[in-house]
Write a protein that holds these residues in place. Structure first.
Motif, PDB file in Angstrom:
ATOM      1  N   TYR A  13     -41.923  39.347  21.556  1.00 60.88           N
ATOM      2  CA  TYR A  13     -42.130  38.790  22.898  1.00 60.88           C
ATOM      3  C   TYR A  13     -41.800  37.294  22.910  1.00 60.88           C
ATOM      4  N   LEU A  14     -42.284  36.568  21.919  1.00 60.36           N
ATOM      5  CA  LEU A  14     -41.984  35.130  21.809  1.00 60.36           C
ATOM      6  C   LEU A  14     -40.478  34.909  21.648  1.00 60.36           C
ATOM      7  N   PHE A  15     -39.846  35.669  20.779  1.00 56.82           N
ATOM      8  CA  PHE A  15     -38.407  35.564  20.529  1.00 56.82           C
ATOM      9  C   PHE A  15     -37.611  35.817  21.813  1.00 56.82           C
ATOM     10  N   CYS A  16     -37.945  36.891  22.514  1.00 56.19           N
ATOM     11  CA  CYS A  16     -37.244  37.221  23.764  1.00 56.19           C
ATOM     12  C   CYS A  16     -37.513  36.175  24.843  1.00 56.19           C
ATOM     13  N   ASN A  17     -38.725  35.645  24.878  1.00 54.77           N
ATOM     14  CA  ASN A  17     -39.072  34.607  25.839  1.00 54.77           C
ATOM     15  C   ASN A  17     -38.254  33.343  25.580  1.00 54.77           C
ATOM     16  N   MET A  18     -38.093  32.982  24.308  1.00 54.46           N
ATOM     17  CA  MET A  18     -37.282  31.816  23.950  1.00 54.46           C
ATOM     18  C   MET A  18     -35.819  32.017  24.353  1.00 54.46           C
ATOM     19  N   ILE A  19     -35.301  33.203  24.114  1.00 49.85           N
ATOM     20  CA  ILE A  19     -33.918  33.502  24.488  1.00 49.85           C
ATOM     21  C   ILE A  19     -33.755  33.434  26.002  1.00 49.85           C
ATOM     22  N   THR A  20     -34.703  34.024  26.735  1.00 51.75           N
ATOM     23  CA  THR A  20     -34.651  34.009  28.202  1.00 51.75           C
ATOM     24  C   THR A  20     -34.666  32.580  28.726  1.00 51.75           C
ATOM     25  N   LYS A  21     -35.572  31.771  28.237  1.00 50.98           N
ATOM     26  CA  LYS A  21     -35.663  30.373  28.694  1.00 50.98           C
ATOM     27  C   LYS A  21     -34.401  29.601  28.347  1.00 50.98           C
ATOM     28  N   THR A  22     -33.848  29.840  27.163  1.00 50.48           N
ATOM     29  CA  THR A  22     -32.598  29.181  26.756  1.00 50.48           C
ATOM     30  C   THR A  22     -31.465  29.565  27.702  1.00 50.48           C
ATOM     31  N   PHE A  23     -31.338  30.860  27.983  1.00 52.03           N
ATOM     32  CA  PHE A  23     -30.307  31.355  28.897  1.00 52.03           C
ATOM     33  C   PHE A  23     -30.435  30.715  30.269  1.00 52.03           C
ATOM     34  N   LEU A  24     -31.637  30.806  30.846  1.00 54.60           N
ATOM     35  CA  LEU A  24     -31.843  30.322  32.207  1.00 54.60           C
ATOM     36  C   LEU A  24     -31.624  28.812  32.298  1.00 54.60           C
ATOM     37  N   LEU A  25     -32.059  28.057  31.308  1.00 53.36           N
ATOM     38  CA  LEU A  25     -31.861  26.611  31.302  1.00 53.36           C
ATOM     39  C   LEU A  25     -30.379  26.263  31.211  1.00 53.36           C
ATOM     40  N   GLU A  26     -29.656  26.930  30.342  1.00 49.19           N
ATOM     41  CA  GLU A  26     -28.218  26.644  30.193  1.00 49.19           C
ATOM     42  C   GLU A  26     -27.430  27.072  31.420  1.00 49.19           C
ATOM     43  N   LYS A  27     -27.800  28.197  32.022  1.00 49.27           N
ATOM     44  CA  LYS A  27     -27.125  28.627  33.252  1.00 49.27           C
ATOM     45  C   LYS A  27     -27.386  27.646  34.385  1.00 49.27           C
ATOM     46  N   GLN A  28     -28.613  27.128  34.445  1.00 49.28           N
ATOM     47  CA  GLN A  28     -28.947  26.131  35.462  1.00 49.28           C
ATOM     48  C   GLN A  28     -28.127  24.861  35.234  1.00 49.28           C
ATOM     49  N   LYS A  29     -28.026  24.402  34.002  1.00 49.55           N
ATOM     50  CA  LYS A  29     -27.211  23.221  33.684  1.00 49.55           C
ATOM     51  C   LYS A  29     -25.751  23.447  34.060  1.00 49.55           C
ATOM     52  N   LEU A  30     -25.251  24.661  33.784  1.00 51.32           N
ATOM     53  CA  LEU A  30     -23.866  24.991  34.117  1.00 51.32           C
ATOM     54  C   LEU A  30     -23.624  24.939  35.614  1.00 51.32           C
ATOM     55  N   SER A  31     -24.540  25.512  36.395  1.00 40.42           N
ATOM     56  CA  SER A  31     -24.354  25.530  37.844  1.00 40.42           C
ATOM     57  C   SER A  31     -24.423  24.120  38.426  1.00 40.42           C
ATOM     58  N   VAL A  32     -25.284  23.258  37.890  1.00 43.09           N
ATOM     59  CA  VAL A  32     -25.370  21.867  38.354  1.00 43.09           C
ATOM     60  C   VAL A  32     -24.072  21.136  38.030  1.00 43.09           C
ATOM     61  N   THR A  33     -23.548  21.353  36.832  1.00 41.39           N
ATOM     62  CA  THR A  33     -22.289  20.716  36.425  1.00 41.39           C
ATOM     63  C   THR A  33     -21.132  21.187  37.304  1.00 41.39           C
ATOM     64  N   GLU A  34     -21.089  22.484  37.584  1.00 49.33           N
ATOM     65  CA  GLU A  34     -20.019  23.025  38.428  1.00 49.33           C
ATOM     66  C   GLU A  34     -20.122  22.510  39.859  1.00 49.33           C
ATOM     67  N   GLU A  35     -21.350  22.315  40.371  1.00 46.57           N
ATOM     68  CA  GLU A  35     -21.536  21.765  41.709  1.00 46.57           C
ATOM     69  C   GLU A  35     -21.034  20.331  41.767  1.00 46.57           C
ATOM     70  N   ARG A  36     -21.311  19.550  40.729  1.00 45.95           N
ATOM     71  CA  ARG A  36     -20.864  18.163  40.696  1.00 45.95           C
ATOM     72  C   ARG A  36     -19.342  18.067  40.633  1.00 45.95           C
ATOM     73  N   ILE A  37     -18.733  18.966  39.894  1.00 45.74           N
ATOM     74  CA  ILE A  37     -17.278  18.976  39.785  1.00 45.74           C
ATOM     75  C   ILE A  37     -16.664  19.419  41.113  1.00 45.74           C
ATOM     76  N   GLY A  38     -17.307  20.383  41.765  1.00 50.33           N
ATOM     77  CA  GLY A  38     -16.801  20.919  43.038  1.00 50.33           C
ATOM     78  C   GLY A  38     -16.927  19.939  44.196  1.00 50.33           C
ATOM     79  N   SER A  39     -17.872  18.995  44.146  1.00 51.77           N
ATOM     80  CA  SER A  39     -18.043  18.079  45.276  1.00 51.77           C
ATOM     81  C   SER A  39     -17.386  16.751  45.077  1.00 51.77           C
TER      82      SER A  39
END
Length: 172
Positions: free
Chosen positions: A146-172
């Protein structure tokens, strides 16, 4: 009962999460493998949250050659007349929850040079252990998975959020 050094486990867990984060930034494909029924719900929740493939419900992956024969679309009928489809291209990373029980998948991933992140314990044979790119030493308890999967989930969601913010900045 073997005692696992929690400091080394933490270091390995961070290293594995850093690797997963780098692949998320590169929009890599992941596959999560689990054969332990105790972990099914945890893995299923994680893969739904992050939107990744987990063959847990697909009987086909339990047969040999699931990764090495994945260069063309596969369609098989299982014994209970269920239609199963294999992946058409191999993943960029394989995450294994119970590495000792799925050593054949680790060997296939090694053959294809696919990096493997896996929970490992002291019972694992050396031949399999040395093929795991990012081993995370731990007892295969429900709490740690559960801890391992939780860490992976948080890592995924954080990196995807960073990616979307970066793509928004590039797009505007």
């Amino acid at each position: 009962m073997p005692i696992i050094d929690s400091d080394k486990t933490l270091i390995c867990l961070r290293s594995a999460c850093d690797f997963i984060a780098s692949l998320v930034r590169q929009k890599g494909r992941f596959m999560f493998v689990n054969t332990n029924p105790l972990f099914d719900e945890i893995v299923e929740q994680m893969t739904k949250k992050i939107g990744c493939y987990s063959p847990s419900n697909n009987i086909l992956w339990r047969t040999g050659g699931f990764l090495t024969n994945s260069c063309s679309p596969k369609k098989f009928r299982s014994r209970n007349k269920k239609l199963c489809f294999g992946p058409t291209s191999p993943p960029d990373c394989l995450v294994v929850m119970d590495a000792e029980r799925k050593s054949s998948v680790i060997l296939e991933a090694d053959k294809l040079q696919i990096p493997v992140v896996a929970l490992v314990d002291s019972r694992m044979p050396w031949e399999i252990y040395k093929r795991v790119t990012y081993p995370v030493p731990a007892n295969d308890s429900v709490q740690f998975v559960y801890l391992f999967c939780n860490m992976i989930t948080k890592t995924f969601l954080l990196e995807k959020q960073k990616l979307s913010v970066t793509e928004e900045r590039i797009g505007s």
